[in-house]
Design a protein around this motif. Structure first.
Motif, PDB file in Angstrom:
ATOM      1  N   LYS A  80     -41.858 -45.838 -11.314  1.00 14.20           N
ATOM      2  CA  LYS A  80     -42.138 -44.277 -11.064  1.00 14.20           C
ATOM      3  C   LYS A  80     -40.674 -42.581 -10.562  1.00 14.20           C
ATOM      4  O   LYS A  80     -41.204 -42.252  -9.860  1.00 14.20           O
ATOM      5  CB  LYS A  80     -43.237 -43.712  -9.534  1.00 14.20           C
ATOM      6  CG  LYS A  80     -44.415 -44.435 -10.479  1.00 14.20           C
ATOM      7  CD  LYS A  80     -46.026 -44.367 -10.124  1.00 14.20           C
ATOM      8  CE  LYS A  80     -46.575 -45.524 -10.565  1.00 14.20           C
ATOM      9  NZ  LYS A  80     -47.456 -44.696 -11.916  1.00 14.20           N
ATOM     10  N   ASP A  81     -40.121 -43.100 -10.942  1.00 13.82           N
ATOM     11  CA  ASP A  81     -38.661 -42.677 -10.626  1.00 13.82           C
ATOM     12  C   ASP A  81     -38.767 -41.173 -11.226  1.00 13.82           C
ATOM     13  O   ASP A  81     -39.076 -41.033 -12.466  1.00 13.82           O
ATOM     14  CB  ASP A  81     -37.066 -43.216 -11.562  1.00 13.82           C
ATOM     15  CG  ASP A  81     -36.212 -42.138 -10.478  1.00 13.82           C
ATOM     16  OD1 ASP A  81     -35.560 -41.258 -11.667  1.00 13.82           O
ATOM     17  OD2 ASP A  81     -35.208 -42.909 -10.258  1.00 13.82           O
ATOM     18  N   ARG A  82     -38.343 -39.964 -10.131  1.00 13.57           N
ATOM     19  CA  ARG A  82     -38.703 -38.886 -11.065  1.00 13.57           C
ATOM     20  C   ARG A  82     -37.442 -38.023 -10.674  1.00 13.57           C
ATOM     21  O   ARG A  82     -37.227 -36.944 -10.916  1.00 13.57           O
ATOM     22  CB  ARG A  82     -39.732 -37.761  -9.545  1.00 13.57           C
ATOM     23  CG  ARG A  82     -41.057 -38.983  -9.484  1.00 13.57           C
ATOM     24  CD  ARG A  82     -41.944 -37.817  -9.043  1.00 13.57           C
ATOM     25  NE  ARG A  82     -42.605 -36.692  -9.595  1.00 13.57           N
ATOM     26  CZ  ARG A  82     -43.810 -36.109 -10.559  1.00 13.57           C
ATOM     27  NH1 ARG A  82     -44.119 -37.234 -10.145  1.00 13.57           N
ATOM     28  NH2 ARG A  82     -43.604 -35.503 -11.226  1.00 13.57           N
ATOM     29  N   THR A 107     -33.096 -37.856 -11.232  1.00  7.88           N
ATOM     30  CA  THR A 107     -32.132 -37.453 -12.723  1.00  7.88           C
ATOM     31  C   THR A 107     -30.541 -38.367 -13.138  1.00  7.88           C
ATOM     32  O   THR A 107     -29.752 -38.036 -13.532  1.00  7.88           O
ATOM     33  CB  THR A 107     -31.798 -35.144 -13.515  1.00  7.88           C
ATOM     34  OG1 THR A 107     -31.694 -35.057 -11.625  1.00  7.88           O
ATOM     35  CG2 THR A 107     -32.859 -35.166 -12.890  1.00  7.88           C
ATOM     36  N   SER A 148     -33.459 -42.076 -16.255  1.00  6.55           N
ATOM     37  CA  SER A 148     -35.057 -42.153 -15.813  1.00  6.55           C
ATOM     38  C   SER A 148     -35.896 -41.141 -16.922  1.00  6.55           C
ATOM     39  O   SER A 148     -35.453 -40.127 -18.025  1.00  6.55           O
ATOM     40  CB  SER A 148     -34.533 -40.827 -14.862  1.00  6.55           C
ATOM     41  OG  SER A 148     -34.360 -39.563 -15.622  1.00  6.55           O
ATOM     42  N   ARG A 186     -37.506 -38.161 -16.293  1.00  9.88           N
ATOM     43  CA  ARG A 186     -37.567 -36.994 -16.708  1.00  9.88           C
ATOM     44  C   ARG A 186     -36.314 -36.693 -17.627  1.00  9.88           C
ATOM     45  O   ARG A 186     -36.648 -35.884 -18.365  1.00  9.88           O
ATOM     46  CB  ARG A 186     -37.088 -36.303 -15.418  1.00  9.88           C
ATOM     47  CG  ARG A 186     -37.338 -34.642 -15.512  1.00  9.88           C
ATOM     48  CD  ARG A 186     -36.528 -34.439 -13.764  1.00  9.88           C
ATOM     49  NE  ARG A 186     -37.867 -34.216 -12.839  1.00  9.88           N
ATOM     50  CZ  ARG A 186     -38.643 -34.125 -12.381  1.00  9.88           C
ATOM     51  NH1 ARG A 186     -38.989 -32.667 -13.465  1.00  9.88           N
ATOM     52  NH2 ARG A 186     -39.057 -34.679 -11.831  1.00  9.88           N
ATOM     53  N   GLU A 207     -43.188 -31.032 -14.124  1.00 14.13           N
ATOM     54  CA  GLU A 207     -43.886 -32.086 -13.323  1.00 14.13           C
ATOM     55  C   GLU A 207     -45.511 -32.616 -13.815  1.00 14.13           C
ATOM     56  O   GLU A 207     -45.950 -34.120 -13.419  1.00 14.13           O
ATOM     57  CB  GLU A 207     -44.033 -31.193 -12.010  1.00 14.13           C
ATOM     58  CG  GLU A 207     -42.452 -30.920 -11.139  1.00 14.13           C
ATOM     59  CD  GLU A 207     -41.798 -32.561 -11.422  1.00 14.13           C
ATOM     60  OE1 GLU A 207     -42.145 -33.002 -11.039  1.00 14.13           O
ATOM     61  OE2 GLU A 207     -40.891 -31.314 -11.609  1.00 14.13           O
ATOM     62  N   LEU A 227     -44.822 -35.017 -16.707  1.00 13.35           N
ATOM     63  CA  LEU A 227     -43.875 -36.388 -15.377  1.00 13.35           C
ATOM     64  C   LEU A 227     -44.781 -36.753 -15.742  1.00 13.35           C
ATOM     65  O   LEU A 227     -45.005 -38.834 -15.854  1.00 13.35           O
ATOM     66  CB  LEU A 227     -41.951 -35.480 -15.242  1.00 13.35           C
ATOM     67  CG  LEU A 227     -41.484 -37.174 -14.388  1.00 13.35           C
ATOM     68  CD1 LEU A 227     -40.857 -37.856 -15.489  1.00 13.35           C
ATOM     69  CD2 LEU A 227     -40.928 -36.235 -12.797  1.00 13.35           C
ATOM     70  N   ASP A 228     -46.022 -36.098 -14.766  1.00  9.83           N
ATOM     71  CA  ASP A 228     -46.980 -37.631 -13.672  1.00  9.83           C
ATOM     72  C   ASP A 228     -47.499 -37.949 -15.463  1.00  9.83           C
ATOM     73  O   ASP A 228     -47.723 -39.136 -15.178  1.00  9.83           O
ATOM     74  CB  ASP A 228     -47.719 -36.293 -13.616  1.00  9.83           C
ATOM     75  CG  ASP A 228     -47.584 -35.440 -12.211  1.00  9.83           C
ATOM     76  OD1 ASP A 228     -46.557 -36.155 -11.996  1.00  9.83           O
ATOM     77  OD2 ASP A 228     -47.895 -34.432 -11.673  1.00  9.83           O
ATOM     78  N   LEU A 265     -45.324 -41.149 -15.835  1.00  9.33           N
ATOM     79  CA  LEU A 265     -45.704 -41.720 -15.334  1.00  9.33           C
ATOM     80  C   LEU A 265     -46.780 -42.627 -14.660  1.00  9.33           C
ATOM     81  O   LEU A 265     -47.054 -43.404 -14.538  1.00  9.33           O
ATOM     82  CB  LEU A 265     -45.305 -41.333 -13.820  1.00  9.33           C
ATOM     83  CG  LEU A 265     -43.677 -40.633 -14.003  1.00  9.33           C
ATOM     84  CD1 LEU A 265     -43.105 -39.902 -12.013  1.00  9.33           C
ATOM     85  CD2 LEU A 265     -42.345 -42.129 -13.655  1.00  9.33           C
TER      86      LEU A 265
END
Length: 327
Positions: free
Chosen positions: A148-150, A152, A157, A159, A178, A181-182, A185
């Motif tokens: 669950k890498d957020r 860069t 990654s 994102r 965000e 991206l959620d 993930l």
């Protein structure tokens, strides 16, 4: 007041969830009946093992109760599918054509699956469909997705992948980044889920489809939805795509054959042995046959748009849906 004559069923794509429809939902009339379920293994969907030997039928069968309820309450349903969801939508059309008023395919996976085929008829590059399936994904992306890498910092990654490939280069996701991206993930990374298993192959690039997990559901070994051309009932189809889509393309940057051609995957045996998959051409060929055998289709192409027209051009996408629903 806008009045829709049909409910709308939205089916999201891979490595996302129903939340990925948020930019579009803001532009739909409030009185529309819109349902956007989470597929198994995404968002709030159930964590159930995926039998890829059934193609995308596990996903489609999960959604049939929703489709049936909407049909019983309001009549035929407008079914919209994005990317992998486009394949699920085509499977629903194959299995329940009488319940579908119209099909809207947004940047859909080819009717012949993803990876490993060479021509407009979906002929495999190798007998074992090497170059497709669960072993064809970047392992760094899978690792970072599971973590669950957020960030860069890592090139692969989630994102960075979203910014580079989910839309056209340079597109600004703005306040939605965000949230979107959620949805990425939320993907369940596990055995039998994403990405799926692979099998060793004597054919380049050394991996062929397995039998479990997401990416094997769209491997051409198990996935072929060109049979929609034979349906006795053929609701209209609208195919929406961006001209800068890097995922579903005749030169897809997620197709190992294309990456080999670019020198990014070693040992590529050349154009004659392993050409990139003509994904857009395959979809167009199947839809043309669909029209020749009594159906209708319309292709809508947005210039300067990538893999997610409903995110990049939500007002235009909503306008097309208004035409399809008859509101």
């Amino acid at each position: 007041m806008h009045v829709t004559t049909s409910p709308v069923l939205l089916i999201h794509g891979n490595c996302s969830s129903s939340g990925f429809w948020a930019p579009l939902l803001r532009h739909l009339p409030s009185d529309w009946r819109v349902v956007a379920p989470d597929l198994r293994g995404y968002g709030d969907g159930p964590t159930l093992a995926i039998d890829a030997t059934r193609g995308v039928r596990d996903f489609a069968d999960d959604i049939v109760p929703v489709l049936s309820e909407l049909y019983e309450q309001s009549g035929p349903v407008v079914v919209v599918g994005h990317s992998l969801g486009g394949g699920v939508a085509m499977q629903l059309l194959l299995d329940h054509p009488e319940k579908v008023k119209a099909l809207v395919l947004e940047s859909p996976v080819s009717p012949y699956g993803f990876g490993g085929t060479r021509d407009l008829d979906g002929t495999p590059n190798a007998p074992d469909f090497a170059g497709s399936g669960g072993g064809s994904v970047n392992p760094d992306f899978v690792r970072l997705l599971a973590a669950k890498d957020r960030g860069t910092e890592a090139e692969a990654s989630p994102r960075n992948v979203m910014r580079a490939f989910y839309a056209a280069p340079g597109f600004d996701f703005g306040d939605d980044e965000e949230l979107l991206l959620d949805t990425m993930l939320s993907t369940v990374v596990a055995e039998g889920q994403y990405p799926g298993d692979g099998t060793a192959s004597e054919n380049w690039p050394g991996t062929a489809p397995g039998t479990r997990g997401v990416l094997n559901t769209i491997a051409p070994r198990w996935f072929n939805l060109s049979g929609i051309t034979e349906l006795p009932v053929k609701p209209p189809i609208v195919w929406i795509r961006g001209d800068q889509d890097a995922i579903v393309s005749d030169a897809s940057l997620f197709d190992l054959a294309q990456l080999g051609k670019l020198g990014l995957v070693p040992g590529w045996p050349g154009e004659d042995a392993c050409p990139p998959q003509p994904m857009v051409g395959q979809t167009r060929a199947v839809l043309q046959r669909y029209a020749e055998q009594g159906g209708t289709y319309r292709e809508v192409v947005y210039e300067g748009v990538g893999h997610s027209p409903h995110v990049e051009r939500p007002e235009d996408f909503a306008a097309v849906l208004g035409e399809v629903t008859g509101s």
